[in-house]
Every structure is written in C-alpha cells, then in structure tokens.
Design an enzyme around this catalytic site. Sequence first.
Site, PDB file in Angstrom:
ATOM      1  N   ASN A 174      -3.348 -23.379  34.642  1.00  0.00           N
ATOM      2  CA  ASN A 174      -2.842 -23.449  33.264  1.00  0.00           C
ATOM      3  C   ASN A 174      -3.162 -24.855  32.771  1.00  0.00           C
ATOM      4  O   ASN A 174      -2.537 -25.829  33.192  1.00  0.00           O
ATOM      5  CB  ASN A 174      -1.332 -23.180  33.218  1.00  0.00           C
ATOM      6  CG  ASN A 174      -0.772 -23.308  31.809  1.00  0.00           C
ATOM      7  OD1 ASN A 174      -1.151 -24.175  31.032  1.00  0.00           O
ATOM      8  ND2 ASN A 174       0.169 -22.431  31.467  1.00  0.00           N
TER       9      ASN A 174
ATOM     10  N   GLU B  22      -3.493 -20.640  28.968  1.00  0.00           N
ATOM     11  CA  GLU B  22      -2.969 -21.476  27.879  1.00  0.00           C
ATOM     12  C   GLU B  22      -4.068 -22.409  27.347  1.00  0.00           C
ATOM     13  O   GLU B  22      -3.877 -23.616  27.225  1.00  0.00           O
ATOM     14  CB  GLU B  22      -1.730 -22.259  28.320  1.00  0.00           C
ATOM     15  CG  GLU B  22      -0.836 -22.597  27.151  1.00  0.00           C
ATOM     16  CD  GLU B  22       0.516 -23.183  27.537  1.00  0.00           C
ATOM     17  OE1 GLU B  22       1.281 -23.516  26.607  1.00  0.00           O
ATOM     18  OE2 GLU B  22       0.809 -23.315  28.740  1.00  0.00           O
TER      19      GLU B  22
ATOM     20  N   TYR C  66      -1.601 -14.683  31.802  1.00  0.00           N
ATOM     21  CA  TYR C  66      -0.662 -15.711  31.362  1.00  0.00           C
ATOM     22  C   TYR C  66       0.592 -14.998  30.862  1.00  0.00           C
ATOM     23  O   TYR C  66       0.639 -14.505  29.737  1.00  0.00           O
ATOM     24  CB  TYR C  66      -1.285 -16.580  30.264  1.00  0.00           C
ATOM     25  CG  TYR C  66      -0.338 -17.599  29.661  1.00  0.00           C
ATOM     26  CD1 TYR C  66       0.470 -18.385  30.476  1.00  0.00           C
ATOM     27  CD2 TYR C  66      -0.240 -17.764  28.280  1.00  0.00           C
ATOM     28  CE1 TYR C  66       1.340 -19.303  29.936  1.00  0.00           C
ATOM     29  CE2 TYR C  66       0.627 -18.689  27.728  1.00  0.00           C
ATOM     30  CZ  TYR C  66       1.416 -19.455  28.548  1.00  0.00           C
ATOM     31  OH  TYR C  66       2.295 -20.377  28.014  1.00  0.00           O
TER      32      TYR C  66
ATOM     33  N   ASP D 177      -0.946 -17.969  35.578  1.00  0.00           N
ATOM     34  CA  ASP D 177       0.385 -18.528  35.389  1.00  0.00           C
ATOM     35  C   ASP D 177       1.298 -17.356  35.075  1.00  0.00           C
ATOM     36  O   ASP D 177       1.355 -16.890  33.938  1.00  0.00           O
ATOM     37  CB  ASP D 177       0.361 -19.545  34.240  1.00  0.00           C
ATOM     38  CG  ASP D 177       1.747 -20.069  33.899  1.00  0.00           C
ATOM     39  OD1 ASP D 177       2.700 -19.773  34.651  1.00  0.00           O
ATOM     40  OD2 ASP D 177       1.885 -20.756  32.867  1.00  0.00           O
TER      41      ASP D 177
ATOM     42  N   ASN E  48       4.494 -17.481  35.384  1.00  0.00           N
ATOM     43  CA  ASN E  48       5.722 -18.055  34.840  1.00  0.00           C
ATOM     44  C   ASN E  48       6.994 -17.559  35.533  1.00  0.00           C
ATOM     45  O   ASN E  48       8.067 -17.536  34.926  1.00  0.00           O
ATOM     46  CB  ASN E  48       5.800 -17.813  33.329  1.00  0.00           C
ATOM     47  CG  ASN E  48       5.358 -19.041  32.547  1.00  0.00           C
ATOM     48  OD1 ASN E  48       5.764 -20.161  32.869  1.00  0.00           O
ATOM     49  ND2 ASN E  48       4.538 -18.852  31.528  1.00  0.00           N
TER      50      ASN E  48
ATOM     51  N   ASP F 225       1.063 -29.810  32.988  1.00  0.00           N
ATOM     52  CA  ASP F 225       2.210 -29.799  33.903  1.00  0.00           C
ATOM     53  C   ASP F 225       1.984 -28.835  35.073  1.00  0.00           C
ATOM     54  O   ASP F 225       2.763 -28.805  36.019  1.00  0.00           O
ATOM     55  CB  ASP F 225       3.521 -29.475  33.173  1.00  0.00           C
ATOM     56  CG  ASP F 225       3.403 -28.339  32.178  1.00  0.00           C
ATOM     57  OD1 ASP F 225       2.298 -27.765  32.039  1.00  0.00           O
ATOM     58  OD2 ASP F 225       4.402 -28.018  31.519  1.00  0.00           O
ATOM     59  N   HIS F 226       0.903 -28.054  35.014  1.00  0.00           N
ATOM     60  CA  HIS F 226       0.481 -27.210  36.126  1.00  0.00           C
ATOM     61  C   HIS F 226      -0.712 -27.865  36.809  1.00  0.00           C
ATOM     62  O   HIS F 226      -1.438 -28.645  36.195  1.00  0.00           O
ATOM     63  CB  HIS F 226       0.033 -25.835  35.629  1.00  0.00           C
ATOM     64  CG  HIS F 226       1.091 -25.040  34.949  1.00  0.00           C
ATOM     65  ND1 HIS F 226       1.711 -23.949  35.526  1.00  0.00           N
ATOM     66  CD2 HIS F 226       1.630 -25.162  33.703  1.00  0.00           C
ATOM     67  CE1 HIS F 226       2.579 -23.437  34.684  1.00  0.00           C
ATOM     68  NE2 HIS F 226       2.558 -24.138  33.570  1.00  0.00           N
TER      69      HIS F 226
END
Length: 269
Positions: free
Chosen positions: A9, A36, A113, A156, A158, A259-260
């Site tokens: 991501n 993303e 995603y 991702d 999540n 942040d990933h």
Amino acid sequence: MRLTVTTWNINSVRLRIDLVLRFLAEARPDVLCLQETKCPDDAFPLKAFQGSGYENIVFAGQKGYNGVAILSRFPLLTRDVMSFCERPDARHISAVLGREAGPAAGIVLHDFYVPAGGDVPDVGLNPKFAHKIDYLDELRAWGGRRVKGPAILVGDLNVAPLEHDVWSHKQLLDVVSHTPAETERLETLRGEAGWIDAARLLTPEPEKIYTWWSYRSPDWAAANKGRRLDHAWVSPDLAGTVRSVTVARHARGWERPSDHVPVTLALEL
C-alpha cells in the site's frame, strides 16, 4: 524457478514514486502489486515504471483515493476488475501470468484493497465500518467460488486477523482492523475458500508480524505498535512452493514513507 510477488500500500503512487522505483531497483520482485495509488488512470506514471524494467502493467484508479495496480516483468493476460457493494471503487484488479513466466504461467494474481472502515467499530454509527463489513461479506461469497487452479491473492486487507498480528490483542479488540466482526469474517472467508496464509504458514503464532505502523506515533520504530494489515495468500496447490514471506520493515524509515511496508512472497516452482 523462483517467483517473487510483492504487495505494498503505497498511499499515493505519484507522491511516492521515487520510493517505489527505489524498492524495485533494490529488491527486483517479479511482480509488484500496489494499493491506494490515489491516481486516475490517465495520470498513472506508466512510463517511469516501464523504464525501470516493468513493461507489463495493469491498473484501475480513481482521483484522490483507492486505486490498485499490478507491475510485472512477465506479460500479463486477461485484466479483470471486480466491484463490491454496488460501488465502482478501484479496490480490485487481477491478471494472469503469461507463458513467458515459465512454470509460473497461468497463475492468477489478485490485488485487493479492502476498505479501512473509519475509526468507530459500530455499523449503526459509522457508515465506513458498515461498508467494510458488507465488503468482507461479499468478498467471502466471491472467495468461495473463485479459487480454481493456481492463484495468489495479495493486498492491503485492512484486517489484522490473529492475536499476534497486533502489538496488543487485548487493547485492540475494540479498534477497527482487529475487532471480532472483522477478524472472524476474514478468517472465515479465507478458510472456506481454501486460501493459505503464506506468512503464517512459515511463521506461526505466537511470533509477531507487522506490516503497518501508524503515522500518529512520534517514534514508530521505538514504540513498535504495529499491525499485520498486508497479506499474501496462495491457493492450496501452491502451498508447497512457498519459500519465504519477507517484510521490508526498513522502508517505513524512508523519507516521506507510506505507513505500510512492502511484503514479498517467494515461491519455488
């Protein structure tokens, strides 16, 4: 043949294109699946990636949010995009590796995603969380029908499904990404469809695995309050070929990072 597939991501492919190119130059995966990308199709940086040796690219984008892409050193066939919850969001793309991939030819690549779900884990109070739950339910229905032949699902998702996929199971039980409503759904859909969690196949619990560290932490490395939100699953017929799942933790320390971090699956075919 060794096949490497990375999921990442990137949180805006245009903003962080230098980081993607750096990773491609250093790691040289055969396939890179991005999520993303936050980029409409007509603005996707196609030429930059092709110039780095990844001539085969499929993508589905939207302006400012969502977006998925698959970059490959091998030809890609039969690009497909699925929508869930009656929303044309760019949250999935798939392709098949062409015959030039040798023993990997015919493997289906799925790049997902899953919605993040907002901050409040209540379907009545938070429409984003309600959407996430609905998405996982529809993904479960799809997952039970589609695993036919060799396939890899990355992305991702999540959700940090297991106790040691988060820094504190007890403290995060009511935090979006680790609530029972999410974790039970993800593990149920994976199990019903027969997908194998490659990371946990090689590194069973209780060992911790993280792929994401919040921007909110002033010192992410010292705090190390991570979660495993990024996943690599394989179909049962590929389970015996899994050799490693590598988390590129150092990429979280790059300048203006996502942040990933990249997660790379390696198969020996």
